[in-house]
Design a protein around this motif. Structure first.
Motif, PDB file in Angstrom:
ATOM      1  N   MET A 146      23.512  -5.982-104.145  1.00 60.40           N
ATOM      2  CA  MET A 146      24.257  -4.730-104.088  1.00 60.40           C
ATOM      3  C   MET A 146      25.483  -4.772-104.977  1.00 60.40           C
ATOM      4  SD  MET A 146      24.343  -4.345 -99.965  1.00 60.40           S
ATOM      5  CE  MET A 146      24.941  -6.030 -99.883  1.00 60.40           C
ATOM      6  N   TYR A 147      25.699  -3.693-105.694  1.00 57.94           N
ATOM      7  CA  TYR A 147      26.930  -3.516-106.448  1.00 57.94           C
ATOM      8  C   TYR A 147      27.787  -2.508-105.691  1.00 57.94           C
ATOM      9  CZ  TYR A 147      24.989  -6.048-110.425  1.00 57.94           C
ATOM     10  OH  TYR A 147      24.462  -7.024-111.229  1.00 57.94           O
ATOM     11  N   VAL A 148      28.824  -3.009-105.049  1.00 59.82           N
ATOM     12  CA  VAL A 148      29.710  -2.171-104.256  1.00 59.82           C
ATOM     13  C   VAL A 148      30.690  -1.461-105.183  1.00 59.82           C
ATOM     14  CG1 VAL A 148      31.521  -2.206-102.484  1.00 59.82           C
ATOM     15  CG2 VAL A 148      29.481  -3.655-102.237  1.00 59.82           C
ATOM     16  N   SER A 149      30.954  -0.206-104.918  1.00 63.35           N
ATOM     17  CA  SER A 149      31.959   0.520-105.688  1.00 63.35           C
ATOM     18  C   SER A 149      33.280   0.601-104.930  1.00 63.35           C
ATOM     19  CB  SER A 149      31.464   1.924-106.047  1.00 63.35           C
ATOM     20  OG  SER A 149      30.944   2.583-104.909  1.00 63.35           O
ATOM     21  N   VAL A 150      33.253   1.051-103.700  1.00 60.40           N
ATOM     22  CA  VAL A 150      34.472   1.284-102.928  1.00 60.40           C
ATOM     23  C   VAL A 150      34.276   0.795-101.500  1.00 60.40           C
ATOM     24  CG1 VAL A 150      36.068   3.043-102.051  1.00 60.40           C
ATOM     25  CG2 VAL A 150      35.045   3.323-104.303  1.00 60.40           C
ATOM     26  N   ILE A 151      35.310   0.148-100.973  1.00 64.52           N
ATOM     27  CA  ILE A 151      35.318  -0.169 -99.548  1.00 64.52           C
ATOM     28  C   ILE A 151      36.443   0.615 -98.880  1.00 64.52           C
ATOM     29  CG2 ILE A 151      35.645  -1.948 -97.778  1.00 64.52           C
ATOM     30  CD1 ILE A 151      34.229  -3.920 -99.550  1.00 64.52           C
ATOM     31  N   ARG A 152      37.661   0.233 -99.121  1.00 72.41           N
ATOM     32  CA  ARG A 152      38.781   0.849 -98.389  1.00 72.41           C
ATOM     33  C   ARG A 152      39.743   1.600 -99.306  1.00 72.41           C
ATOM     34  NH1 ARG A 152      43.819  -1.453 -97.322  1.00 72.41           N
ATOM     35  NH2 ARG A 152      44.963  -0.430 -95.637  1.00 72.41           N
ATOM     36  N   SER A 153      40.365   0.894-100.228  1.00 70.31           N
ATOM     37  CA  SER A 153      41.405   1.511-101.046  1.00 70.31           C
ATOM     38  C   SER A 153      40.813   2.194-102.276  1.00 70.31           C
ATOM     39  CB  SER A 153      42.444   0.466-101.459  1.00 70.31           C
ATOM     40  OG  SER A 153      41.842  -0.557-102.223  1.00 70.31           O
ATOM     41  N   GLY A 154      41.558   3.182-102.791  1.00 76.29           N
ATOM     42  CA  GLY A 154      41.083   3.931-103.929  1.00 76.29           C
ATOM     43  C   GLY A 154      40.197   5.100-103.558  1.00 76.29           C
ATOM     44  N   HIS A 155      40.027   5.342-102.260  1.00 75.30           N
ATOM     45  CA  HIS A 155      39.205   6.452-101.779  1.00 75.30           C
ATOM     46  C   HIS A 155      40.122   7.514-101.182  1.00 75.30           C
ATOM     47  CE1 HIS A 155      36.295   8.681 -99.316  1.00 75.30           C
ATOM     48  NE2 HIS A 155      35.346   8.155-100.077  1.00 75.30           N
ATOM     49  N   PRO A 156      39.774   8.798-101.281  1.00 75.07           N
ATOM     50  CA  PRO A 156      40.599   9.826-100.640  1.00 75.07           C
ATOM     51  C   PRO A 156      40.799   9.546 -99.149  1.00 75.07           C
ATOM     52  CG  PRO A 156      38.985  10.851-102.084  1.00 75.07           C
ATOM     53  CD  PRO A 156      38.642   9.389-102.029  1.00 75.07           C
ATOM     54  N   MET A 157      41.975   9.873 -98.652  1.00 80.79           N
ATOM     55  CA  MET A 157      42.278   9.649 -97.237  1.00 80.79           C
ATOM     56  C   MET A 157      41.405  10.504 -96.328  1.00 80.79           C
ATOM     57  SD  MET A 157      44.530   7.288 -97.133  1.00 80.79           S
ATOM     58  CE  MET A 157      45.114   7.421 -95.433  1.00 80.79           C
ATOM     59  N   ASP A 158      41.146  11.738 -96.736  1.00 78.97           N
ATOM     60  CA  ASP A 158      40.301  12.645 -95.964  1.00 78.97           C
ATOM     61  C   ASP A 158      38.990  12.873 -96.700  1.00 78.97           C
ATOM     62  OD1 ASP A 158      42.291  12.973 -94.026  1.00 78.97           O
ATOM     63  OD2 ASP A 158      43.159  14.695 -95.082  1.00 78.97           O
ATOM     64  N   VAL A 159      37.963  13.253 -95.950  1.00 83.71           N
ATOM     65  CA  VAL A 159      36.723  13.677 -96.580  1.00 83.71           C
ATOM     66  C   VAL A 159      37.075  14.836 -97.506  1.00 83.71           C
ATOM     67  CG1 VAL A 159      34.439  14.652 -96.188  1.00 83.71           C
ATOM     68  CG2 VAL A 159      35.360  12.943 -94.601  1.00 83.71           C
ATOM     69  N   PHE A 160      36.713  14.716 -98.770  1.00 84.70           N
ATOM     70  CA  PHE A 160      37.218  15.631 -99.795  1.00 84.70           C
ATOM     71  C   PHE A 160      36.938  17.084 -99.420  1.00 84.70           C
ATOM     72  CE2 PHE A 160      37.208  17.733-103.982  1.00 84.70           C
ATOM     73  CZ  PHE A 160      38.446  17.292-104.447  1.00 84.70           C
ATOM     74  N   THR A 201      38.304  18.656 -96.922  1.00 89.57           N
ATOM     75  CA  THR A 201      38.459  18.876 -95.484  1.00 89.57           C
ATOM     76  C   THR A 201      39.733  18.197 -95.011  1.00 89.57           C
ATOM     77  OG1 THR A 201      37.419  16.870 -94.559  1.00 89.57           O
ATOM     78  CG2 THR A 201      35.940  18.606 -95.362  1.00 89.57           C
ATOM     79  N   ASP A 202      40.020  18.367 -93.715  1.00 90.26           N
ATOM     80  CA  ASP A 202      41.127  17.625 -93.113  1.00 90.26           C
ATOM     81  C   ASP A 202      40.614  16.547 -92.170  1.00 90.26           C
ATOM     82  OD1 ASP A 202      40.140  19.196 -91.087  1.00 90.26           O
ATOM     83  OD2 ASP A 202      42.029  20.231 -90.637  1.00 90.26           O
ATOM     84  N   ARG A 203      39.350  16.154 -92.327  1.00 85.69           N
ATOM     85  CA  ARG A 203      38.757  15.099 -91.508  1.00 85.69           C
ATOM     86  C   ARG A 203      39.024  13.734 -92.136  1.00 85.69           C
ATOM     87  NH1 ARG A 203      33.563  15.016 -91.796  1.00 85.69           N
ATOM     88  NH2 ARG A 203      33.204  16.714 -93.277  1.00 85.69           N
ATOM     89  N   PRO A 204      39.607  12.801 -91.399  1.00 90.36           N
ATOM     90  CA  PRO A 204      39.885  11.474 -91.968  1.00 90.36           C
ATOM     91  C   PRO A 204      38.594  10.786 -92.405  1.00 90.36           C
ATOM     92  CG  PRO A 204      41.080  11.785 -89.906  1.00 90.36           C
ATOM     93  CD  PRO A 204      40.107  12.918 -90.014  1.00 90.36           C
ATOM     94  N   SER A 205      38.649  10.161 -93.565  1.00 88.60           N
ATOM     95  CA  SER A 205      37.517   9.379 -94.044  1.00 88.60           C
ATOM     96  C   SER A 205      37.500   8.020 -93.360  1.00 88.60           C
ATOM     97  CB  SER A 205      37.627   9.195 -95.562  1.00 88.60           C
ATOM     98  OG  SER A 205      36.712   8.223 -96.029  1.00 88.60           O
TER      99      SER A 205
END
Length: 314
Positions: free
Chosen positions: A221-235, A237-241
């Motif tokens: 597997m080639y992972v792109s993102v785990i925790r940081s560098g991702h929007p805080m909310d589901v793009f 929306t106001d739902r936390p990612s």
């Protein structure tokens, strides 16, 4: 996907054997990459979006701005020079002030975009997560780099970059749980710099680590993102990612095949998604809309056209 990028993706560990790498195409694991301590910096490959992407232009725009900030020839370092490069693209020079770890402080640097995936895409706005490695004369191992959440708005004649949000993984902890150490050393789990730093920070949930290890028994597997560098909310929306809480991971390539590539077997992607659910994910998204599973366990949309997302409960 051009021939050059495809060759790079399918090369040993995603990095060319001669030491070329950077922030475009496919970089290798945090441990592999380049180990030379002297001589020229690696040769890199300009990143190009897949022509069958949802909107190749939005990714191309995000990547060119990141590449302009994070790579420069000898003697052209410094913030002022970076602002000139960004202005030459028709983007706001002030974006350089938001570039964080990519800021040009060395005399020379090269950058390789590993992948650019959607953090979200709507009719008039988008988030593109530009995952990259960076080399400078003082940092030649390929372990530096970041993931930049590039925000854009639709404009003519091209998308406008409105903000940059580089990853902030946090400091490494002195002692990691066994599962975290196993993931960092697993040869079949390829981690970009920000994702590896996320794990070293101790802020990634055990459920994520165990699922990665279980899937690595079957897939590379080639992972792109785990925790940081991702929007805080589901793009949009106001739902936390789940990502910023350390309870999700995204995979952009499976067994050497990019998820976004239409030539990649849909059966491979579907099987991977089902195996992610079997590994404990309550929320699996990807380019294939699957049936079965718990209610709402599988989903597909334009944002997940280019990667597989796996989210986990606390």
């Amino acid at each position: 996907m051009g021939l050059g990028r495809r060759a790079l993706l399918l090369g040993a560990g995603g990095l060319l054997a001669g030491g070329a790498a950077g922030c475009s195409g496919t970089a290798g694991t945090g441990a592999a990459a380049v180990t030379r301590s002297s001589g020229p910096l690696p040769t890199t490959t300009p990143w190009r979006p897949d022509r069958d992407d949802v909107d190749p232009a939005v990714k191309a725009r995000a990547v060119e701005v990141v590449e302009a900030i994070g790579a420069w020839p000898a003697g052209q370092g410094g913030v002022a020079a970076a602002k000139r490069r960004v202005a030459a693209l028709g983007a706001a020079p002030s974006l350089v002030d938001e570039a964080g770890p990519l800021l040009p402080v060395a005399d020379e640097a090269v950058l390789q975009v590993i992948d650019a995936q959607y953090g979200g895409i709507l009719a008039d706005s988008a988030s593109v997560l530009v995952v990259c490695r960076q080399w400078t004369p003082d940092h030649r191992t390929g372990t530096t780099g970041t993931t930049v959440d590039v925000r854009l708005s639709r404009a003519r004649p091209r998308w406008e970059v409105t903000a940059l949000h580089p990853a902030r993984p946090g400091a490494a902890v002195p002692a990691l749980p066994a599962a975290a150490r196993e993931v960092l050393s697993a040869p079949r789990i390829v981690l970009p710099p920000a994702a590896a730093a996320d794990i070293r920070s101790g802020h990634v949930h055990e459920s994520v680590l165990r699922a990665l290890l279980r899937l690595a028994g079957t897939y590379r597997m080639y992972v792109s993102v785990i925790r940081s560098g991702h929007p805080m909310d589901v793009f949009g929306t106001d739902r936390p990612s789940d990502h910023p809480r350390g309870r999700a991971f995204d995979v952009w390539q499976i067994d050497g095949h990019a998820v976004v590539d239409p030539a990649t077997s849909r059966r491979l992607v579907e099987t991977f998604m089902r195996d992610a659910a079997a590994a404990g994910s309550y929320n699996v998204g990807g380019p294939v809309r699957l049936s079965g599973g718990a209610p709402g366990q599988f989903f597909s949309d334009a944002t997940h056209h280019d990667h597989v997302h796996a989210g986990f409960t606390a």
